[in-house]
Design an enzyme around this catalytic site. Structure first.
Site, PDB file in Angstrom:
ATOM      1  N   PRO A  11       4.119  -8.865  -2.347  1.00 31.07           N
ATOM      2  CA  PRO A  11       2.938  -9.434  -2.803  1.00 31.07           C
ATOM      3  C   PRO A  11       1.595  -8.390  -3.005  1.00 31.07           C
ATOM      4  O   PRO A  11       1.616  -7.324  -2.473  1.00 31.07           O
ATOM      5  CB  PRO A  11       2.540 -10.072  -1.396  1.00 31.07           C
ATOM      6  CG  PRO A  11       3.230  -9.691  -0.446  1.00 31.07           C
ATOM      7  CD  PRO A  11       4.639  -8.980  -1.024  1.00 31.07           C
ATOM      8  N   ASN A  12       0.973  -8.715  -3.934  1.00 32.83           N
ATOM      9  CA  ASN A  12      -0.305  -8.057  -4.375  1.00 32.83           C
ATOM     10  C   ASN A  12       0.004  -6.685  -5.111  1.00 32.83           C
ATOM     11  O   ASN A  12      -0.896  -6.025  -5.465  1.00 32.83           O
ATOM     12  CB  ASN A  12      -1.232  -7.622  -3.011  1.00 32.83           C
ATOM     13  CG  ASN A  12      -1.642  -9.076  -2.626  1.00 32.83           C
ATOM     14  OD1 ASN A  12      -2.208  -9.835  -3.128  1.00 32.83           O
ATOM     15  ND2 ASN A  12      -1.610  -9.306  -1.366  1.00 32.83           N
ATOM     16  N   ARG A  19      -6.592  -2.808  -7.080  1.00 31.94           N
ATOM     17  CA  ARG A  19      -6.825  -3.396  -5.702  1.00 31.94           C
ATOM     18  C   ARG A  19      -6.843  -1.930  -4.859  1.00 31.94           C
ATOM     19  O   ARG A  19      -5.671  -1.179  -4.768  1.00 31.94           O
ATOM     20  CB  ARG A  19      -5.750  -4.155  -5.214  1.00 31.94           C
ATOM     21  CG  ARG A  19      -5.740  -4.539  -3.744  1.00 31.94           C
ATOM     22  CD  ARG A  19      -4.408  -5.161  -3.413  1.00 31.94           C
ATOM     23  NE  ARG A  19      -4.390  -5.452  -2.004  1.00 31.94           N
ATOM     24  CZ  ARG A  19      -3.445  -5.057  -1.036  1.00 31.94           C
ATOM     25  NH1 ARG A  19      -2.588  -4.678  -1.737  1.00 31.94           N
ATOM     26  NH2 ARG A  19      -3.546  -5.191  -0.003  1.00 31.94           N
ATOM     27  N   TYR A  24      -4.289   2.728  -2.401  1.00 33.37           N
ATOM     28  CA  TYR A  24      -2.999   2.642  -3.034  1.00 33.37           C
ATOM     29  C   TYR A  24      -2.717   3.489  -4.586  1.00 33.37           C
ATOM     30  O   TYR A  24      -1.919   3.503  -5.063  1.00 33.37           O
ATOM     31  CB  TYR A  24      -2.740   1.144  -3.406  1.00 33.37           C
ATOM     32  CG  TYR A  24      -2.877   0.368  -2.138  1.00 33.37           C
ATOM     33  CD1 TYR A  24      -1.697   0.263  -1.425  1.00 33.37           C
ATOM     34  CD2 TYR A  24      -3.780  -0.570  -1.889  1.00 33.37           C
ATOM     35  CE1 TYR A  24      -1.809  -0.527  -0.135  1.00 33.37           C
ATOM     36  CE2 TYR A  24      -3.618  -1.483  -0.733  1.00 33.37           C
ATOM     37  CZ  TYR A  24      -2.779  -1.290   0.107  1.00 33.37           C
ATOM     38  OH  TYR A  24      -2.794  -1.962   1.252  1.00 33.37           O
ATOM     39  N   ASN A  75       9.625  -2.286  -1.972  1.00 34.48           N
ATOM     40  CA  ASN A  75       8.056  -2.253  -1.207  1.00 34.48           C
ATOM     41  C   ASN A  75       7.960  -3.619  -1.142  1.00 34.48           C
ATOM     42  O   ASN A  75       7.261  -4.660  -1.873  1.00 34.48           O
ATOM     43  CB  ASN A  75       7.265  -1.573  -2.335  1.00 34.48           C
ATOM     44  CG  ASN A  75       5.935  -1.564  -1.866  1.00 34.48           C
ATOM     45  OD1 ASN A  75       5.506  -2.017  -0.951  1.00 34.48           O
ATOM     46  ND2 ASN A  75       5.152  -0.593  -2.341  1.00 34.48           N
ATOM     47  N   ALA A  78       2.674  -6.274   2.395  1.00 35.72           N
ATOM     48  CA  ALA A  78       2.353  -7.053   3.919  1.00 35.72           C
ATOM     49  C   ALA A  78       3.483  -7.577   4.421  1.00 35.72           C
ATOM     50  O   ALA A  78       3.693  -7.532   5.807  1.00 35.72           O
ATOM     51  CB  ALA A  78       1.176  -7.739   3.831  1.00 35.72           C
ATOM     52  N   HIS A  81       5.593  -5.829   7.339  1.00 37.48           N
ATOM     53  CA  HIS A  81       5.062  -5.903   8.670  1.00 37.48           C
ATOM     54  C   HIS A  81       5.175  -7.367   9.630  1.00 37.48           C
ATOM     55  O   HIS A  81       5.205  -7.168  10.656  1.00 37.48           O
ATOM     56  CB  HIS A  81       3.690  -5.548   8.781  1.00 37.48           C
ATOM     57  CG  HIS A  81       3.431  -4.428   7.967  1.00 37.48           C
ATOM     58  ND1 HIS A  81       3.566  -3.204   8.304  1.00 37.48           N
ATOM     59  CD2 HIS A  81       2.629  -4.372   6.667  1.00 37.48           C
ATOM     60  CE1 HIS A  81       3.294  -2.271   7.306  1.00 37.48           C
ATOM     61  NE2 HIS A  81       2.579  -3.046   6.222  1.00 37.48           N
ATOM     62  N   ASP A  88      16.302 -10.165   7.977  1.00 36.97           N
ATOM     63  CA  ASP A  88      17.523 -10.630   8.121  1.00 36.97           C
ATOM     64  C   ASP A  88      18.331 -10.919   6.832  1.00 36.97           C
ATOM     65  O   ASP A  88      19.616 -10.428   6.777  1.00 36.97           O
ATOM     66  CB  ASP A  88      17.461 -12.119   8.549  1.00 36.97           C
ATOM     67  CG  ASP A  88      17.169 -12.565  10.147  1.00 36.97           C
ATOM     68  OD1 ASP A  88      17.198 -11.260  10.814  1.00 36.97           O
ATOM     69  OD2 ASP A  88      16.691 -13.504  10.474  1.00 36.97           O
ATOM     70  N   GLU A 100      13.117   1.423   1.811  1.00 41.38           N
ATOM     71  CA  GLU A 100      11.897   0.852   1.889  1.00 41.38           C
ATOM     72  C   GLU A 100      10.848   1.834   1.426  1.00 41.38           C
ATOM     73  O   GLU A 100      11.035   2.970   1.733  1.00 41.38           O
ATOM     74  CB  GLU A 100      11.533   0.317   3.469  1.00 41.38           C
ATOM     75  CG  GLU A 100      10.170  -0.060   3.518  1.00 41.38           C
ATOM     76  CD  GLU A 100       9.958  -0.564   5.192  1.00 41.38           C
ATOM     77  OE1 GLU A 100       8.988  -1.274   5.235  1.00 41.38           O
ATOM     78  OE2 GLU A 100      10.731  -0.234   6.018  1.00 41.38           O
ATOM     79  N   HIS A 102       6.533   2.398   0.815  1.00 40.43           N
ATOM     80  CA  HIS A 102       4.985   2.016   0.717  1.00 40.43           C
ATOM     81  C   HIS A 102       4.292   3.071   0.171  1.00 40.43           C
ATOM     82  O   HIS A 102       4.521   4.356   0.473  1.00 40.43           O
ATOM     83  CB  HIS A 102       4.791   1.909   2.254  1.00 40.43           C
ATOM     84  CG  HIS A 102       5.397   0.834   2.906  1.00 40.43           C
ATOM     85  ND1 HIS A 102       4.981  -0.582   2.782  1.00 40.43           N
ATOM     86  CD2 HIS A 102       6.342   0.751   3.705  1.00 40.43           C
ATOM     87  CE1 HIS A 102       5.550  -1.556   3.525  1.00 40.43           C
ATOM     88  NE2 HIS A 102       6.548  -0.702   4.073  1.00 40.43           N
ATOM     89  N   LEU A 103       3.334   2.642  -0.621  1.00 42.18           N
ATOM     90  CA  LEU A 103       2.602   3.849  -1.214  1.00 42.18           C
ATOM     91  C   LEU A 103       1.575   4.491  -0.296  1.00 42.18           C
ATOM     92  O   LEU A 103       1.486   5.804  -0.514  1.00 42.18           O
ATOM     93  CB  LEU A 103       1.850   2.984  -2.438  1.00 42.18           C
ATOM     94  CG  LEU A 103       2.467   2.459  -3.712  1.00 42.18           C
ATOM     95  CD1 LEU A 103       1.405   1.474  -4.366  1.00 42.18           C
ATOM     96  CD2 LEU A 103       2.894   3.612  -4.493  1.00 42.18           C
ATOM     97  N   SER A 104       0.982   3.907   0.577  1.00 45.70           N
ATOM     98  CA  SER A 104       0.220   4.408   1.576  1.00 45.70           C
ATOM     99  C   SER A 104       0.927   4.916   2.901  1.00 45.70           C
ATOM    100  O   SER A 104       2.202   4.297   2.891  1.00 45.70           O
ATOM    101  CB  SER A 104      -0.909   3.470   1.971  1.00 45.70           C
ATOM    102  OG  SER A 104      -0.405   2.343   2.622  1.00 45.70           O
ATOM    103  N   ARG A 109      -2.552   3.922   9.205  1.00 43.28           N
ATOM    104  CA  ARG A 109      -3.571   3.083   8.707  1.00 43.28           C
ATOM    105  C   ARG A 109      -3.744   1.942  10.126  1.00 43.28           C
ATOM    106  O   ARG A 109      -3.649   2.396  11.204  1.00 43.28           O
ATOM    107  CB  ARG A 109      -3.081   2.076   7.571  1.00 43.28           C
ATOM    108  CG  ARG A 109      -2.935   2.641   6.515  1.00 43.28           C
ATOM    109  CD  ARG A 109      -2.687   2.016   4.983  1.00 43.28           C
ATOM    110  NE  ARG A 109      -3.497   1.147   4.880  1.00 43.28           N
ATOM    111  CZ  ARG A 109      -3.268   0.126   4.107  1.00 43.28           C
ATOM    112  NH1 ARG A 109      -2.266  -0.171   3.403  1.00 43.28           N
ATOM    113  NH2 ARG A 109      -4.330  -0.810   4.010  1.00 43.28           N
ATOM    114  N   ARG A 113      -0.144  -2.282  10.873  1.00 46.52           N
ATOM    115  CA  ARG A 113       0.738  -1.973   9.687  1.00 46.52           C
ATOM    116  C   ARG A 113       1.745  -0.729  10.479  1.00 46.52           C
ATOM    117  O   ARG A 113       2.669  -0.313   9.582  1.00 46.52           O
ATOM    118  CB  ARG A 113       0.048  -1.109   8.824  1.00 46.52           C
ATOM    119  CG  ARG A 113      -1.071  -2.118   7.881  1.00 46.52           C
ATOM    120  CD  ARG A 113      -1.764  -1.584   6.886  1.00 46.52           C
ATOM    121  NE  ARG A 113      -2.830  -2.413   6.408  1.00 46.52           N
ATOM    122  CZ  ARG A 113      -2.481  -3.372   5.452  1.00 46.52           C
ATOM    123  NH1 ARG A 113      -1.532  -3.627   4.952  1.00 46.52           N
ATOM    124  NH2 ARG A 113      -3.741  -3.926   4.904  1.00 46.52           N
TER     125      ARG A 113
END
Length: 144
Positions: A11-12, A19, A24, A75, A78, A81, A88, A100, A102-104, A109, A113
């Site tokens: 998402p996002n 954003r 990001y 990625n 959210a 988390h 699963d 996995e 993540h950009l940040s 943070r 998170r």
């Protein structure tokens, strides 16, 4: 690798470049996809690059990847988390390698998170390196 690597985005991430660029970065998801496609061509592999804002769609794609891919880069946004469903699905797809991304740096943070539901079932995690994390994850899958 005869089967493609699935690169799944949650998402996002379709809002990258607009954003919160201070968190990001200014790179768009389209630019990340182009970088991944270039890396794939140079490495002799193929990729499937996808984005959705829907948790169930990510689950469906992970289940598809278990049969149709040589590995997954995810990625989860959210959902990383919060989603036991993604945890699963990845566990059920074993031994498919999953990385996995993540950009940040999620550990620098907000405390909520710091927990990843994906990390316990992923081969590895790359976070905090911005868009470069995707091609680093591709490189890792090629070497695995």
């Amino acid at each position: 690798m005869t089967k493609p690597v699935f690169i799944l985005n949650g998402p996002n991430l379709n809002m990258l470049g607009k954003r919160e660029p201070g968190i990001y970065g200014g790179t768009t998801l389209g630019e990340i996809e182009n970088d991944c496609r270039q890396f794939a061509r140079n490495s002799g592999i193929s990729i499937e690059f996808r984005q959705t804002n829907h948790e169930g769609m990510l689950v469906d794609w992970i289940q598809e990847a278990a049969e149709a891919s040589s590995g997954v880069i995810i990625n989860p946004g959210a959902y990383g988390h919060t989603s036991i469903a993604l945890h699963d699905a990845i566990r059920a797809a074993a031994p498919l390698p999953v990385i996995e991304v993540h950009l940040s740096n999620i550990y620098a943070r907000e405390p909520f998170r710091h927990q990843s539901m994906i990390a316990p079932v992923a081969r590895g995690m790359i976070c905090g390196l911005g868009a470069k994390g995707y091609t680093l994850a591709l490189q890792a899958l090629v070497q695995l």
